[in-house]
Design a protein around this motif. Sequence first.
Motif, PDB file in Angstrom:
ATOM      1  N   ALA A 171      20.465  76.956  10.216  1.00 17.47           N
ATOM      2  CA  ALA A 171      21.541  76.116   9.689  1.00 17.47           C
ATOM      3  C   ALA A 171      22.881  76.472  10.338  1.00 17.47           C
ATOM      4  CB  ALA A 171      21.626  76.266   8.179  1.00 17.47           C
ATOM      5  N   GLU A 172      23.096  77.738  10.547  1.00 19.26           N
ATOM      6  CA  GLU A 172      24.346  78.172  11.196  1.00 19.26           C
ATOM      7  C   GLU A 172      24.390  77.690  12.641  1.00 19.26           C
ATOM      8  OE1 GLU A 172      28.068  79.753  11.694  1.00 19.26           O
ATOM      9  OE2 GLU A 172      26.931  79.454   9.832  1.00 19.26           O
ATOM     10  N   THR A 173      23.247  77.729  13.315  1.00 18.69           N
ATOM     11  CA  THR A 173      23.178  77.223  14.692  1.00 18.69           C
ATOM     12  C   THR A 173      23.470  75.724  14.737  1.00 18.69           C
ATOM     13  OG1 THR A 173      21.522  78.914  15.241  1.00 18.69           O
ATOM     14  CG2 THR A 173      21.727  77.042  16.744  1.00 18.69           C
ATOM     15  N   VAL A 174      22.912  74.987  13.787  1.00 15.43           N
ATOM     16  CA  VAL A 174      23.180  73.549  13.704  1.00 15.43           C
ATOM     17  C   VAL A 174      24.661  73.302  13.456  1.00 15.43           C
ATOM     18  CG1 VAL A 174      22.772  71.465  12.346  1.00 15.43           C
ATOM     19  CG2 VAL A 174      20.842  72.950  12.954  1.00 15.43           C
ATOM     20  N   ARG A 175      25.245  74.062  12.530  1.00 15.99           N
ATOM     21  CA  ARG A 175      26.671  73.898  12.221  1.00 15.99           C
ATOM     22  C   ARG A 175      27.521  74.111  13.472  1.00 15.99           C
ATOM     23  NH1 ARG A 175      31.046  76.363  11.841  1.00 15.99           N
ATOM     24  NH2 ARG A 175      30.088  78.345  12.456  1.00 15.99           N
ATOM     25  N   GLU A 176      27.202  75.147  14.248  1.00 14.91           N
ATOM     26  CA  GLU A 176      27.955  75.432  15.468  1.00 14.91           C
ATOM     27  C   GLU A 176      27.771  74.329  16.505  1.00 14.91           C
ATOM     28  OE1 GLU A 176      26.478  79.211  16.651  1.00 14.91           O
ATOM     29  OE2 GLU A 176      27.650  80.347  15.166  1.00 14.91           O
ATOM     30  N   GLN A 177      26.550  73.795  16.578  1.00 18.25           N
ATOM     31  CA  GLN A 177      26.270  72.725  17.533  1.00 18.25           C
ATOM     32  C   GLN A 177      27.080  71.474  17.210  1.00 18.25           C
ATOM     33  OE1 GLN A 177      24.554  72.943  20.215  1.00 18.25           O
ATOM     34  NE2 GLN A 177      24.262  70.819  20.847  1.00 18.25           N
ATOM     35  N   VAL A 178      27.260  71.217  15.934  1.00 18.27           N
ATOM     36  CA  VAL A 178      28.025  70.038  15.516  1.00 18.27           C
ATOM     37  C   VAL A 178      29.517  70.242  15.745  1.00 18.27           C
ATOM     38  CG1 VAL A 178      28.679  68.604  13.535  1.00 18.27           C
ATOM     39  CG2 VAL A 178      26.279  69.289  13.854  1.00 18.27           C
ATOM     40  N   ALA A 179      30.026  71.380  15.325  1.00 18.99           N
ATOM     41  CA  ALA A 179      31.473  71.626  15.370  1.00 18.99           C
ATOM     42  C   ALA A 179      31.965  72.088  16.733  1.00 18.99           C
ATOM     43  CB  ALA A 179      31.854  72.665  14.314  1.00 18.99           C
ATOM     44  N   GLY A 180      31.024  72.465  17.621  1.00 21.88           N
ATOM     45  CA  GLY A 180      31.425  73.073  18.887  1.00 21.88           C
ATOM     46  C   GLY A 180      32.142  72.141  19.838  1.00 21.88           C
ATOM     47  N   GLN A 181      31.793  70.869  19.829  1.00 17.89           N
ATOM     48  CA  GLN A 181      32.393  69.898  20.733  1.00 17.89           C
ATOM     49  C   GLN A 181      32.811  68.660  19.944  1.00 17.89           C
ATOM     50  OE1 GLN A 181      33.086  70.176  23.961  1.00 17.89           O
ATOM     51  NE2 GLN A 181      32.217  72.240  24.145  1.00 17.89           N
ATOM     52  N   PRO A 182      33.961  68.070  20.274  1.00 21.76           N
ATOM     53  CA  PRO A 182      34.391  66.853  19.565  1.00 21.76           C
ATOM     54  C   PRO A 182      33.382  65.718  19.754  1.00 21.76           C
ATOM     55  CG  PRO A 182      36.181  67.772  20.873  1.00 21.76           C
ATOM     56  CD  PRO A 182      34.945  68.498  21.289  1.00 21.76           C
ATOM     57  N   PHE A 183      33.318  64.857  18.790  1.00 25.11           N
ATOM     58  CA  PHE A 183      32.505  63.651  18.885  1.00 25.11           C
ATOM     59  C   PHE A 183      33.345  62.561  19.541  1.00 25.11           C
ATOM     60  CE2 PHE A 183      29.844  66.018  16.390  1.00 25.11           C
ATOM     61  CZ  PHE A 183      28.829  65.340  15.737  1.00 25.11           C
ATOM     62  N   THR A 184      32.720  61.784  20.418  1.00 24.63           N
ATOM     63  CA  THR A 184      33.380  60.626  20.991  1.00 24.63           C
ATOM     64  C   THR A 184      32.743  59.392  20.384  1.00 24.63           C
ATOM     65  OG1 THR A 184      33.825  61.787  23.059  1.00 24.63           O
ATOM     66  CG2 THR A 184      33.950  59.376  23.095  1.00 24.63           C
ATOM     67  N   ALA A 185      33.510  58.663  19.581  1.00 26.03           N
ATOM     68  CA  ALA A 185      32.967  57.497  18.886  1.00 26.03           C
ATOM     69  C   ALA A 185      34.035  56.414  18.828  1.00 26.03           C
ATOM     70  CB  ALA A 185      32.526  57.865  17.472  1.00 26.03           C
ATOM     71  N   GLY A 186      33.706  55.241  19.308  1.00 25.52           N
ATOM     72  CA  GLY A 186      34.643  54.126  19.275  1.00 25.52           C
ATOM     73  C   GLY A 186      35.928  54.391  20.026  1.00 25.52           C
ATOM     74  N   GLY A 187      35.834  55.170  21.089  1.00 20.36           N
ATOM     75  CA  GLY A 187      37.021  55.493  21.874  1.00 20.36           C
ATOM     76  C   GLY A 187      37.873  56.597  21.271  1.00 20.36           C
ATOM     77  N   HIS A 188      37.383  57.224  20.204  1.00 23.48           N
ATOM     78  CA  HIS A 188      38.125  58.298  19.536  1.00 23.48           C
ATOM     79  C   HIS A 188      37.415  59.631  19.740  1.00 23.48           C
ATOM     80  CE1 HIS A 188      40.468  55.192  17.467  1.00 23.48           C
ATOM     81  NE2 HIS A 188      39.320  54.606  17.150  1.00 23.48           N
ATOM     82  N   ALA A 189      38.183  60.674  19.925  1.00 22.96           N
ATOM     83  CA  ALA A 189      37.655  62.037  19.958  1.00 22.96           C
ATOM     84  C   ALA A 189      37.823  62.618  18.559  1.00 22.96           C
ATOM     85  CB  ALA A 189      38.382  62.879  20.993  1.00 22.96           C
ATOM     86  N   LEU A 190      36.717  62.883  17.900  1.00 21.95           N
ATOM     87  CA  LEU A 190      36.748  63.317  16.504  1.00 21.95           C
ATOM     88  C   LEU A 190      36.270  64.746  16.358  1.00 21.95           C
ATOM     89  CD1 LEU A 190      35.064  60.138  14.940  1.00 21.95           C
ATOM     90  CD2 LEU A 190      37.512  60.558  15.264  1.00 21.95           C
ATOM     91  N   ALA A 191      37.007  65.513  15.565  1.00 21.64           N
ATOM     92  CA  ALA A 191      36.556  66.854  15.205  1.00 21.64           C
ATOM     93  C   ALA A 191      35.659  66.708  13.974  1.00 21.64           C
ATOM     94  CB  ALA A 191      37.743  67.759  14.901  1.00 21.64           C
ATOM     95  N   VAL A 192      34.359  66.895  14.164  1.00 22.90           N
ATOM     96  CA  VAL A 192      33.381  66.702  13.093  1.00 22.90           C
ATOM     97  C   VAL A 192      32.751  68.046  12.739  1.00 22.90           C
ATOM     98  CG1 VAL A 192      31.237  65.557  12.407  1.00 22.90           C
ATOM     99  CG2 VAL A 192      32.899  64.361  13.842  1.00 22.90           C
ATOM    100  N   SER A 193      32.599  68.293  11.452  1.00 15.95           N
ATOM    101  CA  SER A 193      31.917  69.511  10.999  1.00 15.95           C
ATOM    102  C   SER A 193      30.971  69.154   9.861  1.00 15.95           C
ATOM    103  CB  SER A 193      32.935  70.568  10.538  1.00 15.95           C
ATOM    104  OG  SER A 193      33.627  70.118   9.379  1.00 15.95           O
ATOM    105  N   ILE A 194      30.084  70.084   9.570  1.00 14.87           N
ATOM    106  CA  ILE A 194      29.148  69.895   8.459  1.00 14.87           C
ATOM    107  C   ILE A 194      29.184  71.111   7.551  1.00 14.87           C
ATOM    108  CG2 ILE A 194      27.580  68.405   9.764  1.00 14.87           C
ATOM    109  CD1 ILE A 194      25.719  70.902   9.999  1.00 14.87           C
ATOM    110  N   SER A 195      28.789  70.889   6.313  1.00 16.09           N
ATOM    111  CA  SER A 195      28.510  71.966   5.382  1.00 16.09           C
ATOM    112  C   SER A 195      27.026  71.897   5.054  1.00 16.09           C
ATOM    113  CB  SER A 195      29.343  71.819   4.108  1.00 16.09           C
ATOM    114  OG  SER A 195      30.721  71.883   4.408  1.00 16.09           O
ATOM    115  N   ALA A 196      26.421  73.046   4.761  1.00 18.13           N
ATOM    116  CA  ALA A 196      24.982  73.071   4.554  1.00 18.13           C
ATOM    117  C   ALA A 196      24.597  74.039   3.446  1.00 18.13           C
ATOM    118  CB  ALA A 196      24.254  73.448   5.851  1.00 18.13           C
ATOM    119  N   GLY A 197      23.548  73.666   2.730  1.00 15.22           N
ATOM    120  CA  GLY A 197      22.953  74.541   1.732  1.00 15.22           C
ATOM    121  C   GLY A 197      21.508  74.790   2.084  1.00 15.22           C
ATOM    122  N   VAL A 198      21.074  76.032   1.974  1.00 12.60           N
ATOM    123  CA  VAL A 198      19.727  76.432   2.381  1.00 12.60           C
ATOM    124  C   VAL A 198      18.976  76.957   1.165  1.00 12.60           C
ATOM    125  CG1 VAL A 198      18.369  77.830   3.982  1.00 12.60           C
ATOM    126  CG2 VAL A 198      20.668  77.063   4.633  1.00 12.60           C
TER     127      VAL A 198
END
Length: 231
Positions: A171-198
């Motif tokens: 889960a921590e690896t997934v979180r880092e993979q998501v937050a590590g690079q901005p998302f490019t969506a609709g011409g926007h660079a977005l800082a996206v992160s997740i929270s997780a429960g295990v």
Amino acid sequence: MSDFDLFAMETLAADASRQVLANPHASAADYRQALGTLLTHFERLVRETRRMISQSDRREAEMNQLNARLGELARRLQYEATHDGLTGVLNRAAITDRAEQLMGAVILLDIDHFKRINDHHGHPCGDATLIELTRRVLATLPAEAMLGRLGGEEFLVVCPGMRLGEAAILAETVREQVAGQPFTAGGHALAVSISAGVALLMADAHSAYQSADAALYRAKSGGRNRVEVAR
């Protein structure tokens, strides 16, 4: 009304030939006439047989094509019944069904502040974010793990045979993979992160989901962009 006999004329010709054959006084002309009649009907019989075989072959080919189309339709319907239409991962019913049949661990994850993305950039941008999130999560998961979308921005990862600590590391690896690079969506660079429960997945998938949900709530309350393990 009697059934139509396709070969009635051939039957009559054969009967007439037998009569000639049984007649000891039949002449050569009688035999030639009987043979000519038999030959005429034999040729018609061959033509009809070929026509029927050809029709049968066409109908068999058409039936095979129809069966192939029905098989493809059944596979498509089965896929649509078990997969999320936007992201292509398992839908809520399908991932829940998998969880009920397995033991291991589950990871419940949720995009932080997803409503802001929809509100500020529009729902198409939100959809693109969900698709990119799915791609990143799938690229991180081991082959045996399964990802499903529960609805909205909430996803469930089922990890067969995985211990709680291993699932927390994943889960921590997934979180880092998501937050590590901005998302490019609709011409926007977005800082996206997740929270997780295990949580551990034992005999009761519903209890595992509740435990993971409680851990996810602590992750959200603790500042988001973090992983919490069920207590």
